[in-house]
Enzyme design. Structure first.
Site, PDB file in Angstrom:
ATOM      1  N   THR A  12      17.614  -2.678  48.486  1.00  0.00           N
ATOM      2  CA  THR A  12      18.102  -2.640  47.049  1.00  0.00           C
ATOM      3  C   THR A  12      18.740  -1.378  46.456  1.00  0.00           C
ATOM      4  O   THR A  12      20.079  -1.417  45.815  1.00  0.00           O
ATOM      5  CB  THR A  12      16.792  -3.117  46.354  1.00  0.00           C
ATOM      6  OG1 THR A  12      16.132  -4.010  46.587  1.00  0.00           O
ATOM      7  CG2 THR A  12      17.065  -3.260  44.745  1.00  0.00           C
ATOM      8  N   LYS A 104       8.550   7.547  45.563  1.00  0.00           N
ATOM      9  CA  LYS A 104       7.235   8.371  44.939  1.00  0.00           C
ATOM     10  C   LYS A 104       6.091   8.478  45.706  1.00  0.00           C
ATOM     11  O   LYS A 104       5.259   9.579  45.739  1.00  0.00           O
ATOM     12  CB  LYS A 104       6.888   7.562  43.656  1.00  0.00           C
ATOM     13  CG  LYS A 104       7.051   6.101  43.942  1.00  0.00           C
ATOM     14  CD  LYS A 104       8.629   5.634  43.589  1.00  0.00           C
ATOM     15  CE  LYS A 104       8.283   4.200  43.992  1.00  0.00           C
ATOM     16  NZ  LYS A 104       9.049   3.012  43.527  1.00  0.00           N
ATOM     17  N   GLU A 128      14.708  12.646  41.561  1.00  0.00           N
ATOM     18  CA  GLU A 128      14.802  12.001  40.328  1.00  0.00           C
ATOM     19  C   GLU A 128      14.536  10.494  39.887  1.00  0.00           C
ATOM     20  O   GLU A 128      14.044   9.984  39.183  1.00  0.00           O
ATOM     21  CB  GLU A 128      16.332  12.291  39.475  1.00  0.00           C
ATOM     22  CG  GLU A 128      16.441  11.861  37.952  1.00  0.00           C
ATOM     23  CD  GLU A 128      15.532  12.540  37.150  1.00  0.00           C
ATOM     24  OE1 GLU A 128      15.656  13.701  36.861  1.00  0.00           O
ATOM     25  OE2 GLU A 128      14.609  11.946  36.531  1.00  0.00           O
ATOM     26  N   GLY A 133      12.936   5.156  37.171  1.00  0.00           N
ATOM     27  CA  GLY A 133      14.252   4.669  37.608  1.00  0.00           C
ATOM     28  C   GLY A 133      15.274   5.530  37.052  1.00  0.00           C
ATOM     29  O   GLY A 133      15.532   6.422  37.557  1.00  0.00           O
ATOM     30  N   ILE A 135      15.766   6.855  34.240  1.00  0.00           N
ATOM     31  CA  ILE A 135      15.464   7.727  33.245  1.00  0.00           C
ATOM     32  C   ILE A 135      15.533   9.207  33.600  1.00  0.00           C
ATOM     33  O   ILE A 135      14.752   9.566  34.631  1.00  0.00           O
ATOM     34  CB  ILE A 135      14.219   7.377  32.560  1.00  0.00           C
ATOM     35  CG1 ILE A 135      14.144   6.014  31.863  1.00  0.00           C
ATOM     36  CG2 ILE A 135      14.131   8.428  31.315  1.00  0.00           C
ATOM     37  CD1 ILE A 135      12.790   5.470  31.336  1.00  0.00           C
ATOM     38  N   GLY A 186      14.709  -7.671  42.228  1.00  0.00           N
ATOM     39  CA  GLY A 186      14.635  -6.474  43.019  1.00  0.00           C
ATOM     40  C   GLY A 186      13.927  -5.092  42.276  1.00  0.00           C
ATOM     41  O   GLY A 186      14.163  -4.212  42.447  1.00  0.00           O
ATOM     42  N   GLU A 189       8.341  -3.311  44.683  1.00  0.00           N
ATOM     43  CA  GLU A 189       8.467  -2.755  46.273  1.00  0.00           C
ATOM     44  C   GLU A 189       8.234  -3.701  47.021  1.00  0.00           C
ATOM     45  O   GLU A 189       8.225  -4.731  46.885  1.00  0.00           O
ATOM     46  CB  GLU A 189       6.954  -1.809  46.275  1.00  0.00           C
ATOM     47  CG  GLU A 189       6.777  -0.624  45.005  1.00  0.00           C
ATOM     48  CD  GLU A 189       8.119   0.150  45.142  1.00  0.00           C
ATOM     49  OE1 GLU A 189       8.346   0.856  46.148  1.00  0.00           O
ATOM     50  OE2 GLU A 189       8.783   0.356  44.040  1.00  0.00           O
ATOM     51  N   LYS A 204       3.725   8.314  40.423  1.00  0.00           N
ATOM     52  CA  LYS A 204       4.690   8.670  39.614  1.00  0.00           C
ATOM     53  C   LYS A 204       3.934   9.804  38.788  1.00  0.00           C
ATOM     54  O   LYS A 204       4.570  10.701  38.361  1.00  0.00           O
ATOM     55  CB  LYS A 204       5.706   7.580  38.767  1.00  0.00           C
ATOM     56  CG  LYS A 204       6.249   6.797  39.790  1.00  0.00           C
ATOM     57  CD  LYS A 204       6.833   5.430  39.269  1.00  0.00           C
ATOM     58  CE  LYS A 204       7.591   4.628  39.840  1.00  0.00           C
ATOM     59  NZ  LYS A 204       7.762   3.341  39.429  1.00  0.00           N
ATOM     60  N   GLY A 302      14.780  -1.473  39.516  1.00  0.00           N
ATOM     61  CA  GLY A 302      16.061  -2.021  40.007  1.00  0.00           C
ATOM     62  C   GLY A 302      17.275  -1.286  40.736  1.00  0.00           C
ATOM     63  O   GLY A 302      17.081  -0.106  40.642  1.00  0.00           O
TER      64      GLY A 302
HETATM   65  N1  HSE Z   1       8.651  -1.170  41.852  1.00  0.00           N
HETATM   66  C1  HSE Z   1       8.906  -0.020  40.985  1.00  0.00           C
HETATM   67  C2  HSE Z   1       8.782  -0.327  39.748  1.00  0.00           C
HETATM   68  C3  HSE Z   1      10.282   0.531  41.414  1.00  0.00           C
HETATM   69  O1  HSE Z   1       8.533  -1.641  39.669  1.00  0.00           O
HETATM   70  O2  HSE Z   1       8.560   0.478  38.766  1.00  0.00           O
HETATM   71  C4  HSE Z   1      10.519   1.723  40.547  1.00  0.00           C
HETATM   72  O3  HSE Z   1      10.172   2.696  41.039  1.00  0.00           O
END
Ligand code: HSE
Length: 428
Positions: A12, A104, A128, A133, A135, A186, A189, A204, A302
């Protein structure tokens, strides 16, 4: 200047990075003078169509072979998991390649080891994309807020959980339906267990806490609970009480007492900014001494949002390479180990959902036990039911200590009138 990148993992995010570079490399060059070239991509399988063109790009089925390709300046690790990516990252650093990663789990667990190896060789590590994602929260904490003492980070940092909770709240979808859709989009995980059990968000918040409070964070110091035990009834009751249920991650500096780091579902008051963060959007609220309160929001999962963050790190490293800037260690060499506060010592307001017989004296027994544990009640609702042997009794408490709530509820659960395990959800 040409910067050649090798992407390991063509899923993805990997396909998003290839797409972004194909479409936006001209504008990136115009803005920065950096000409991004996808030199190679590695994946076990190239047979399925990812919607991007790989003509002119080398293909490897073994990531380590890509790392050994001496034309590559920066290795982009987008594999997922821990053991293989760690091997790949170490091998890349050994071969003097800078690293960009969205992993992460890897950096929450092995970040300090990787940062040390990179610092020894003067190489950059860009992560980052690993948190929230697209941000730019890592850059904001490390750079924009460097003049501040950060006091608290609080946020929605798992897009999949937030998507599921939004669909359950707004459309009455079941957990399974909403998760399936998140996978199709997408967001989730490869194994969505970590999304719904809070694991992904805990990785995170560990990364953010380490940066914000300049301390190593062991995953064992982060309390984790996911949305997998949230029932649609509680989502509805919460709504009646003026709240939405969200998966919230918190890292708080409590001074001499230490640091609190935790992830769990919370009732968020509808007028709180976090309540309005819907679907796969993430939001990170940061409180610091000079800036005060700030909130960063955007798409947290995504293909394209995550690719946006990956490419930002690549360009940042490319500029440093071109300008021969000495790469600073990712974590300050002066970081000190801080104490972490046990979860039982944290304070919250609580939503309690008892399932009890509608009998004389039951309410006073329950409130008596809560009172004995120093828990003060803010509001009570008992739902009427035809079945008087089993009615929902909902309570909101004032702020109380987690360990007091747990012992009070244990005692209440053992009452003969209580027919189901009491639901406990913390409230913001
Ligand atoms: N699977 C993670 C989420 C993707 O849904 O936040 C981004 O790290």
């Amino acid at each position: 200047m040409d910067i050649r990148i090798g992407v390991v993992g063509f899923g993805t995010i990997g396909s998003g990075v290839v797409d972004l570079v194909a479409k936006n490399s001209k504008v990136i060059f115009e803005k920065t003078g950096i000409n991004l070239i996808i030199h190679a991509v590695a994946d076990l399988d190239f047979s399925s169509d990812r919607g991007v063109n790989l003509d002119g790009i080398k293909k490897y089925t073994d990531g380590i072979e890509l790392v050994n390709d001496s034309d590559i300046d920066i290795v982009i690790e987008l594999v997922g998991g821990i053991d293989y990516p760690l091997k790949l990252v170490k091998e890349s650093l050994k071969k003097s390649r800078h690293i960009v990663s969205a992993n992460k789990a890897l950096f929450a667990k092995s970040g300090p080891e990787i940062y040390t190896l990179a610092a020894e060789k003067g190489l950059a590590v860009g992560i980052e994309a690993s948190v929230a994602g697209g941000i730019p929260i890592i850059k904001s904490i490390k750079e924009a807020l460097v003049g501040n003492n950060i006091q608290e980070i609080r946020g929605i940092i798992n897009g999949t959980s937030n998507y599921i909770m939004t669909k359950m709240t707004e459309e009455g979808k079941t957990f399974d339906e909403a998760l399936k859709k998140a996978q199709e989009l997408g967001l989730a995980e490869a194994d969505p267990t970590l999304d719904v059990n809070g694991g992904d968000a805990s990785h995170k918040i560990a990364i953010l806490a380490a940066l914000a409070f300049n301390t190593p964070v062991l995953m064992s110091n982060v309390y984790v609970e996911g949305i997998d035990r949230i029932n649609l009834n509680d989502v509805k009751y919460a709504e009646e009480l003026g709240y939405v249920v969200k998966l919230i991650a918190i890292a708080k500096d409590r001074g001499k007492d230490g640091i609190e780091a935790r992830v769990h579902p919370m009732l968020v008051p509808m007028d709180n900014q976090l309540a309005g963060i819907r679907n796969e959007f993430n939001a990170v609220f940061v409180r610091s001494d000079y800036l005060g309160d700030a909130m960063f929001t955007g798409r947290g999962a995504g293909s394209f949002p995550t690719a946006s963050a990956v490419v930002a790190d690549i360009v940042d490293i490319g500029i440093k390479m071109r300008d021969h800037v000495k790469i600073a260690p990712f974590i300050s060499p002066g970081s000190k180990e801080r104490n972490f506060i046990p979860f039982g010592d944290t304070q919250n307001r609580y939503y309690l959902h008892f399932t009890t017989a509608d009998k004389l004296g039951v309410l006073s027994k329950i409130t008596g036990i809560l009172g004995d544990h120093r828990i003060s009640i803010a509001s009570v609702i008992q739902k009427e039911s035809d079945d008087q042997s089993s009615v929902p009794l909902l309570m909101m408490t004032h702020e109380a200590k987690e360990s007091d709530i747990v012992s009070a509820v244990d005692q209440i659960n053992s009452m003969t009138e209580i027919s189901k395990k009491t639901v406990i959800i913390r409230a913001l």
